[in-house]
Design a protein around this motif. Sequence first.
Motif, PDB file in Angstrom:
ATOM      1  N   LEU A   1       0.844  -1.195   0.000  1.00  0.00           N
ATOM      2  CA  LEU A   1       0.000   0.000   0.000  1.00  0.00           C
ATOM      3  C   LEU A   1       0.872   1.236   0.000  1.00  0.00           C
ATOM      4  O   LEU A   1       2.034   1.207   0.404  1.00  0.00           O
ATOM      5  CB  LEU A   1      -0.947   0.011   1.202  1.00  0.00           C
ATOM      6  N   ALA A   2       0.281   2.330  -0.465  1.00  0.00           N
ATOM      7  CA  ALA A   2       0.899   3.649  -0.392  1.00  0.00           C
ATOM      8  C   ALA A   2      -0.173   4.620   0.062  1.00  0.00           C
ATOM      9  O   ALA A   2      -1.240   4.711  -0.554  1.00  0.00           O
ATOM     10  CB  ALA A   2       1.465   4.074  -1.743  1.00  0.00           C
ATOM     11  N   GLY A   3       0.086   5.314   1.154  1.00  0.00           N
ATOM     12  CA  GLY A   3      -0.877   6.273   1.679  1.00  0.00           C
ATOM     13  C   GLY A   3      -0.606   7.671   1.158  1.00  0.00           C
ATOM     14  O   GLY A   3       0.497   7.980   0.695  1.00  0.00           O
ATOM     15  N   TYR A   4      -1.611   8.520   1.250  1.00  0.00           N
ATOM     16  CA  TYR A   4      -1.443   9.912   0.831  1.00  0.00           C
ATOM     17  C   TYR A   4      -2.460  10.790   1.557  1.00  0.00           C
ATOM     18  O   TYR A   4      -3.448  10.312   2.109  1.00  0.00           O
ATOM     19  CB  TYR A   4      -1.610  10.058  -0.687  1.00  0.00           C
ATOM     20  N   GLN A   5      -2.169  12.102   1.551  1.00  0.00           N
ATOM     21  CA  GLN A   5      -3.072  13.091   2.132  1.00  0.00           C
ATOM     22  C   GLN A   5      -3.890  13.751   1.036  1.00  0.00           C
ATOM     23  O   GLN A   5      -3.358  14.079  -0.018  1.00  0.00           O
ATOM     24  CB  GLN A   5      -2.288  14.173   2.873  1.00  0.00           C
ATOM     25  N   LEU A   6      -5.161  13.952   1.314  1.00  0.00           N
ATOM     26  CA  LEU A   6      -6.042  14.629   0.374  1.00  0.00           C
ATOM     27  C   LEU A   6      -7.224  15.185   1.148  1.00  0.00           C
ATOM     28  O   LEU A   6      -7.810  14.480   1.980  1.00  0.00           O
ATOM     29  CB  LEU A   6      -6.523  13.657  -0.710  1.00  0.00           C
ATOM     30  N   GLY A   7      -7.564  16.442   0.893  1.00  0.00           N
ATOM     31  CA  GLY A   7      -8.714  17.043   1.555  1.00  0.00           C
ATOM     32  C   GLY A   7      -8.591  17.092   3.067  1.00  0.00           C
ATOM     33  O   GLY A   7      -9.595  16.980   3.782  1.00  0.00           O
ATOM     34  N   GLY A   8      -7.378  17.246   3.565  1.00  0.00           N
ATOM     35  CA  GLY A   8      -7.171  17.344   4.995  1.00  0.00           C
ATOM     36  C   GLY A   8      -7.141  16.027   5.735  1.00  0.00           C
ATOM     37  O   GLY A   8      -7.044  16.005   6.967  1.00  0.00           O
ATOM     38  N   ARG A   9      -7.211  14.908   5.008  1.00  0.00           N
ATOM     39  CA  ARG A   9      -7.159  13.587   5.656  1.00  0.00           C
ATOM     40  C   ARG A   9      -6.025  12.775   5.072  1.00  0.00           C
ATOM     41  O   ARG A   9      -5.847  12.725   3.862  1.00  0.00           O
ATOM     42  CB  ARG A   9      -8.483  12.832   5.477  1.00  0.00           C
ATOM     43  N   ALA A  10      -5.264  12.103   5.966  1.00  0.00           N
ATOM     44  CA  ALA A  10      -4.172  11.232   5.563  1.00  0.00           C
ATOM     45  C   ALA A  10      -4.593   9.779   5.752  1.00  0.00           C
ATOM     46  O   ALA A  10      -5.656   9.492   6.319  1.00  0.00           O
ATOM     47  CB  ALA A  10      -2.922  11.536   6.374  1.00  0.00           C
ATOM     48  N   PHE A  11      -3.749   8.862   5.289  1.00  0.00           N
ATOM     49  CA  PHE A  11      -4.052   7.442   5.460  1.00  0.00           C
ATOM     50  C   PHE A  11      -4.139   7.070   6.936  1.00  0.00           C
ATOM     51  O   PHE A  11      -5.060   6.380   7.360  1.00  0.00           O
ATOM     52  CB  PHE A  11      -2.973   6.603   4.765  1.00  0.00           C
ATOM     53  N   THR A  12      -3.173   7.512   7.725  1.00  0.00           N
ATOM     54  CA  THR A  12      -3.203   7.230   9.155  1.00  0.00           C
ATOM     55  C   THR A  12      -3.917   8.359   9.872  1.00  0.00           C
ATOM     56  O   THR A  12      -3.608   9.531   9.673  1.00  0.00           O
ATOM     57  CB  THR A  12      -1.783   7.064   9.712  1.00  0.00           C
TER      58      THR A  12
END
Length: 214
Positions: free
Chosen positions: A74-85
């Motif tokens: 998996l690869a997480g990212y931030q978008l719209g003020g929310r991150a994966f963790t």
Amino acid sequence: MALDATGTGTGPVTIRRGVPAGAERRAAELYWDAFGRKLGPALNPPDKAVTFIAAHLNADRAVCALLDGQLVGLAGYQLGGRAFTGGSASDVLRAYGHLRGLHRLPLLALFERHPAPGQLVMDGIAVDPGLRGRGVGSLLIEEVAAVAAEQDHREIRLDVIDTNPRARALYERRGFTAVRTERTPYLRGLLGFGAVTTMRRAVGTRGARGAREL
């Protein structure tokens, strides 16, 4: 659109967006395997940390690699003020207790990264140890790049620590360039690393053709 990693010797690896329902614990385990050394002082013991991450992750802020229906990267990212963790300060205190949780909050704050306008911030890549070196990380990066392009972002940003040269080499092959290194030798004893390098890649840029993780 799904991508396939063929020729790996283990069958096709399919890339999809979002953590599949029911795979939250597995996602947290992969994430902890990749970043537990760095996050340990803030979230240890490991079993409690994995439980916390699984309970507070944002499943729609990751792209995932599946092999035979099982989550392998998996690869997480931030978008719209929310991150994966995820997980707020109150969530930390509730999970770890007020006394044991308070000292964890400033440690977790060290890992917070906020995007500039037009940036998509990646939140790290985690791949099952048995599939490393088979191009899974490259596929995950390109799917994150597709997300960034769809959101009209101009660049992708990530941070890599000095004790992870393998990850930095992958990012460089996929078109990322180091722009700044912050040296924090006072954290080496506590967190296990003493420098963090910020890397950027323009949206629309691709890495070396046919690149694979080493």
